[in-house]
Design an enzyme around this catalytic site. Sequence first.
Site, PDB file in Angstrom:
ATOM      1  N   SER A 259      -1.103  -8.087  -4.930  1.00  0.00           N
ATOM      2  CA  SER A 259      -2.124  -7.036  -4.925  1.00  0.00           C
ATOM      3  C   SER A 259      -1.446  -5.703  -4.666  1.00  0.00           C
ATOM      4  O   SER A 259      -0.345  -5.664  -4.106  1.00  0.00           O
ATOM      5  CB  SER A 259      -3.138  -7.283  -3.811  1.00  0.00           C
ATOM      6  OG  SER A 259      -2.570  -6.961  -2.550  1.00  0.00           O
ATOM      7  N   ASP A 260      -2.085  -4.610  -5.027  1.00  0.00           N
ATOM      8  CA  ASP A 260      -1.578  -3.332  -4.533  1.00  0.00           C
ATOM      9  C   ASP A 260      -1.876  -3.291  -3.027  1.00  0.00           C
ATOM     10  O   ASP A 260      -2.614  -4.124  -2.490  1.00  0.00           O
ATOM     11  CB  ASP A 260      -2.194  -2.149  -5.287  1.00  0.00           C
ATOM     12  CG  ASP A 260      -1.305  -0.900  -5.162  1.00  0.00           C
ATOM     13  OD1 ASP A 260      -0.462  -0.855  -4.234  1.00  0.00           O
ATOM     14  OD2 ASP A 260      -1.450   0.027  -5.971  1.00  0.00           O
ATOM     15  N   ALA A 261      -1.290  -2.317  -2.344  1.00  0.00           N
ATOM     16  CA  ALA A 261      -1.353  -2.285  -0.888  1.00  0.00           C
ATOM     17  C   ALA A 261      -2.806  -2.288  -0.390  1.00  0.00           C
ATOM     18  O   ALA A 261      -3.590  -1.406  -0.757  1.00  0.00           O
ATOM     19  CB  ALA A 261      -0.632  -1.048  -0.371  1.00  0.00           C
TER      20      ALA A 261
ATOM     21  N   ALA B  89      -5.235  -3.924  -1.250  1.00  0.00           N
ATOM     22  CA  ALA B  89      -6.276  -3.988  -2.281  1.00  0.00           C
ATOM     23  C   ALA B  89      -7.149  -5.240  -2.166  1.00  0.00           C
ATOM     24  O   ALA B  89      -8.244  -5.265  -2.723  1.00  0.00           O
ATOM     25  CB  ALA B  89      -5.667  -3.891  -3.674  1.00  0.00           C
TER      26      ALA B  89
END
Length: 758
Positions: A274-276, A278
């Site tokens: 995931s993005d940070a 997210a």
Amino acid sequence: MSNVEAAGSTEEIRARVDKLLAGMTLAEKAGQLTQYFYFGGNEGADEWANEQSRQVEVALGRGGASSLLFVRDPGEVNRLQRLTIEGNRHGIPALFGFDVIHGFRTIFPVPIAMAASWDPAAVEAAQGVAAREARAVGIHWTFAPMVDIARDPRWGRIVEGAGEDPFLGAAMAGAQVRGFQGDHLGAPERVVAGPKHFAGYGAALGGRDYDEVNLSASEFWNVYLPPFRAAVEAGAGNVMTAYMDLNGVPATGNRWLLTEVLRGALGFDGFLVSDANAVRSLATHGFAADLTDAAARAVQVGLDLEMAIEDPAYAHLEEAVEAGAISVEAVDACVRRVLEVKLRLGVFDQPYVDEEHARSVLADPSHREVARLAAQRSAVLLRNEGGLLPLEPARLRSVAVLGHLAASRRDILGPWSFEFDLEETVSILEGIRARLGSGAQVTHAPGVRPPERLFSSIFDSFPGNVPVVADGFDDDAELVRAVELARSSDVAVVVLGEWQNLVGEQASRSSLDLPGRQPELLRAIVATGTPVVLLVMNGRPLDMRWAAEHVPAILDIWYPGTQGGTAVADLLFGDVAPGGKLPFSWPRSVGQVPVIYSHTTSHDPDKQAERYWDEPSTPLYPFGFGLSYTSFAYSDLVLDRHELPAGETLQVSVEVRNTGERPGDEVAQLYVHQRYGSSSRPVRELKGFKRVHLGAGESQTLRFTLGPAELRYWSSAARDYVLEASTFDVWVGGDSTASLGASFSTTAAGVAGTATAG
Ligand code: BGC
């Protein structure tokens, strides 16, 4: 022994994964799906960062974490790796990831600049060096390349990608993945590539970072997806999800996007991160009910690793399983992919790094040469009235190098640089001074202070990231001082643009003006009558309408990296000629945004330039544009056939000649247009390019192939890829307005591929 041999065959790896999984508790599995930021111990880490890092160490010590990001020191990598291995019953090592975006210690030009080189080989070489340096300190995996198409330069992250075009974007995506990863996952001195952010992030509403994206199916498949497809085809081992809502559903919890498109249509079989934060933000979006629901829904869509700062949602996975919201099998599928990559990379067998070796790799001088070449190749010459450039050192007695960016070593590196060495970085001023030696007097004044952001960004907390204004800086007096230096010099080299953190993540803008008092400075310098060379230091197009009429020479140098000053001097004084080309259409003003070359014909095409009554609707500089110190002519465009049955290919050949008196590089570009079909097609689409070096008077015949891969498209009418019977126009030339053309027909139609209707 290579890592592959160390890792064993696919069957052996799967057997090892099965064995490990069989002995793991649910809590241990959740730990394997969790990645933490770790800032502790780094210069600039504050109280909060150190405390957060202490908590992460507690998690590592009890098998509660699988991966860390932001650890960059080999000694720290070894210490934390030991903690990890000793902290879990199974001895599973950690994976270290980091944003190696355009270099690690040796900083290369920012990605938009590397795209402007139109030179996939140079880009591959640069990312190969970046991988070598990162791997030497113990980093296994980079969160790069950023392959998001960006058509709105208000969006700060345009600097991290390859610009507006899917074909150029795909070429850059593939080159970067090959550079980072080598020819297989686990190749020595390479890292896993993680193309991001899947998908559509660049189309943020209003160019506002993180805001929602609403993309038509046609744009999604034809424009935003191709670079990801190319990255996956090049073998990318990882993909990162995006923060925003895509057509109303958060990308990170979007089942259609992650399972049907990414794993289905693109055939991606690596691991997803995931993005940070997210996964947590699936709840923030108002999509998941709470963190337990967020965790369950992310695992359901095959989101393997949660990138977290604190309190990961995956800490709630046990609850989610107990509540029946998610099955153990779904959790296992994610854990499998994470364990598999650790085994494939050989991290189980060689978890530690040799600190001595790391030091020697980082010091390798050949890396700086690759950076110099990349910086030379990415510069784009936008204007050169009267052949002001190249400058002749022998005829110069005095040069004024002006602007606050001219002497800055930090800004020349651009955003997304962390591990740089300022000692070995060459500013523009230093590069010019070194090149001219004692032959000319080189003076400098900043002229204006760096403009301020309205609010600070996450990157401002890194040491040296915010420019310092000298005590007692007198704005009016400094401006006058700079202008006086220009007046008394043979030539003024003015470096203007955005300091590095005015572009990038959390750095969108509502205007494209040169920020602060820079326009005033430029006008006053030009008014002195001294010849002016404007060097634009930027990661996005800026409003250059005035400069394009009044400044004789404009060279876009972007953020050229560690060797930027040296490379810029090479270009200014003609040791090499600029040969880069724009990877986006350069708007006249922010009001035109988004402006693209590949729009459809639409109604009343003869008035294409007259869509606004107050300004031409054409860009200031077209996509693919860039001048040289010489000139080129195209002729003899030949197609080897004019009727093309579906599924077959044709050859296009063209002659390009250097018609000037100096050697130079040209990027020949091939565009096509499908005249009719089940959808209206863009007036032009890039479908081939080649960068060539030609001596004065020299010519070369270039060949391109056109076939199903170039001619198919995703049709909103068919809701699938189609290859249609139609007539196609072809043009080849030095930018997207190329006029040398021919045409051919395709004689049979067919569905060219299977997509998942979107
Ligand atoms: C960015 C990603 C980046 C991650 C880790 C996020 O804020 O969107 O591109 O990889 O941080 O630094």
